[in-house]
Design an enzyme around this catalytic site. Structure first.
Site, short mmCIF file in Angstrom:
data_model
loop_
_atom_site.label_atom_id
_atom_site.label_comp_id
_atom_site.label_asym_id
_atom_site.label_seq_id
_atom_site.Cartn_x
_atom_site.Cartn_y
_atom_site.Cartn_z
CD GLU A 164 -36.94 -6.95 95.64
OE1 GLU A 164 -37.53 -7.88 95.06
OE2 GLU A 164 -35.98 -6.32 95.13
CG ASP A 199 -36.38 -6.78 88.37
OD1 ASP A 199 -37.61 -6.73 88.20
OD2 ASP A 199 -35.69 -5.79 88.60
#
Lengths: 342, 342
Positions: free
Chosen positions: A56, A227
């Site tokens: 990410e 998450d």
């Protein structure tokens, strides 16, 4: 030249200043940045998913500084001798776009995640909280414990992990620092009697680490392990037990525990609590839930704190990342010095 | 440890191997990656705009390697002694998410942009192209000229820039390398008789560098400067003169010359030409237009080429960005070595 805090320097900084002192200071930086929430350019992180894990990029900016973090999440990594999460990132000057600070962020992510948890628990947990349950004894666990002690004074830990070796490691790391630790036989045993319950497990799956019947009135739940899409830790029923607080709702709806709920499930963004727009905890019996997924503003705060704390010290290195020819339109001059001259 | 190619090393590599040799090799890498287009995880870049400029992150992945670039674009920078564009980026191993290569990318972006232009011109320009017009004499210009010579053999340049000093600099850099250069009095003069017309100007505005009446049959237009929202270089009428080729349509519609056209304006993605799905140039009289904005797959190719060319050489440095404790669940061990032991 771009300032650099590499892994060695980051570790030596934490040893020099002490993790708890750093966590206290960083908690204040995180809170200060969440207080000026409307200043930040906010966007859900950009994720590249594969069967093995995710990579990410997490950018944000307050109009003066820009930050981004590169971070991976590979739950199967520890079994192969690698970290689940590694990260690095940078600060740039918005005015001219130049990167000014590059840092390792594996340690820094552990610090900023713990500082964010502590910032939230300071607002939402009962003031008389004394006992913390921690489910998951991985890389984040010691940092979470230290932040809760540094900011809330909590020294009694009830810990559980499905990996007995990880639990033993956590005890070995924290007992010498003065924590009183109960190594629990199960999650249910760990949660029993706790005021704050932290879940930080790493399975990339819809897991049910906590079930509704484990949750007692007045608990604050600090759920940091769920998450990414498809990865949760809480029984969905828990999310109906009290108000759910989040960092940034558009990202949490994709990645957090509230994935399990409809798109209009009510949540409170933490900056609303800091500004007084939302009262936070309303009674000693209320269950408060922090559905944390990790947000770019916390990275921004962590980078800013690490830079401020080390600027001009011998821990700060440099890396030559910005090509800087004398004439800015003559980038070619950097490579032509050895070319034949007419 | 992560391999590192900093500014010094990148410059020394280009001096050692020669810009044209590198550009030839990189053009082949770019083409090879565009040929396996469907393998890539593609997304428009993530931009943070301010009144001064833009900072962008450009990620992509082929499922084995992941790359991203941090890049700014600040058109007013040169007047203040800074580069318009600076960049750095990294490659990571998708399997475990670890970064394996960090590189300066100001020079590398100039190389990969030129390599992409050459890869496209090799397919689309007339085979008998001999004369290149170049509008804009900034940092990209010499690299564009070298790539067109390395790949297409073009040595006759007709150049123009509104800044006479920049034009002079370009001549000073390129004449010693054997280029024949006509310093034009205007854009119209420069374009006169050219087979390939490259626009690489940096104004962050809707400019009209080329007007429709300057464009002669058979020209190939390589428009690389119009690359963010509100920033264009071509008279919209030029886009109706012939087929418009792009890197990745969803990004180009936001940032390219075709911003000036409706959302369904027909374009051809370059991988379609490489695969044979689109014939490319259909006749010697056709005008072909490459509306280039710069795409993450070109950065991926550039990083991959730079790494392959320098792996194991003394130019490759290292930077300690990945915290790597012996027990992957014991990140805390990195900072506890100096803590009191119980």
């Amino acid at each position: 030249m771009t300032d650099l805090l590499d892994v060695q320097a980051m570790a030596r900084w934490i040893q020099r200043d002490g993790a708890e002192s750093i966590l206290r200071g960083m908690t204040d930086y995180v809170e200060a940045d969440y207080r000026r929430w409307e200043r930040f350019d906010k966007t859900p992180r950009v994720a590249s998913h594969t069967p093995f894990g995710v990579i990410e990029l997490m950018p944000t900016s307050d109009g003066e500084l820009y930050s981004f973090k590169f971070v991976n999440g590979h739950p199967m990594n520890p079994a192969r001798g690698f970290q689940t999460v590694t990260a690095f990132g940078a600060l740039a000057d918005v005015d001219n776009g130049y990167p000014i600070f590059l840092a390792e962020m594996t340690l820094l992510t552990a610090l900023r995640t713990a500082a964010t948890s502590a910032m939230v628990a300071r607002r939402l947990a009962r003031k008389d909280s004394r006992v913390s349950a921690m489910i998951g004894s991985g890389s984040q666990s010691e940092f979470q414990a230290l932040a809760m002690r540094a900011v809330l004074g909590i020294e009694d830990l009830r810990i559980f992990d499905v990996d007995p070796g990880a639990m033993e490691k956590m005890r070995r790391n924290l007992e010498p620092l003065g924590f009183r630790i109960h190594q629990a036989a199960s999650t249910r045993d760990a949660v029993q009697g706790a005021d704050i319950v932290t879940t930080c497990t790493a399975d990339k799956a819809q897991a049910t680490i906590l079930t509704d019947d484990m949750i007692a009135p007045g608990m604050h739940i600090n759920a940091i392990g769920g998450d990414c899409p498809g990865k949760t830790e809480l029984d969905a029923a828990i999310l109906d037990r009290g108000p759910v607080f989040v960092e940034f709702a558009p990202q949490t709806r994709i990645e957090g525990e509230i994935q399990q709920k409809p798109a209009d499930f009510p949540v409170v963004e933490m900056h609303e609590v800091l500004s007084g727009a939302h009262p936070g905890r309303s009674s000693a019996d209320e269950v408060t839930i922090f559905d944390s997924v990790g947000f770019a503003v916390s990275d921004f705060s962590g980078l800013r704190f690490a830079r401020d704390a080390n600027l001009g010290t011998d821990l700060m290195g440099q890396v030559d990342l910005v090509a800087d020819p004398e004439d800015p339109k003559d980038l070619f001059s950097l490579i032509s010095v050895m070319s034949p001259v007419g």
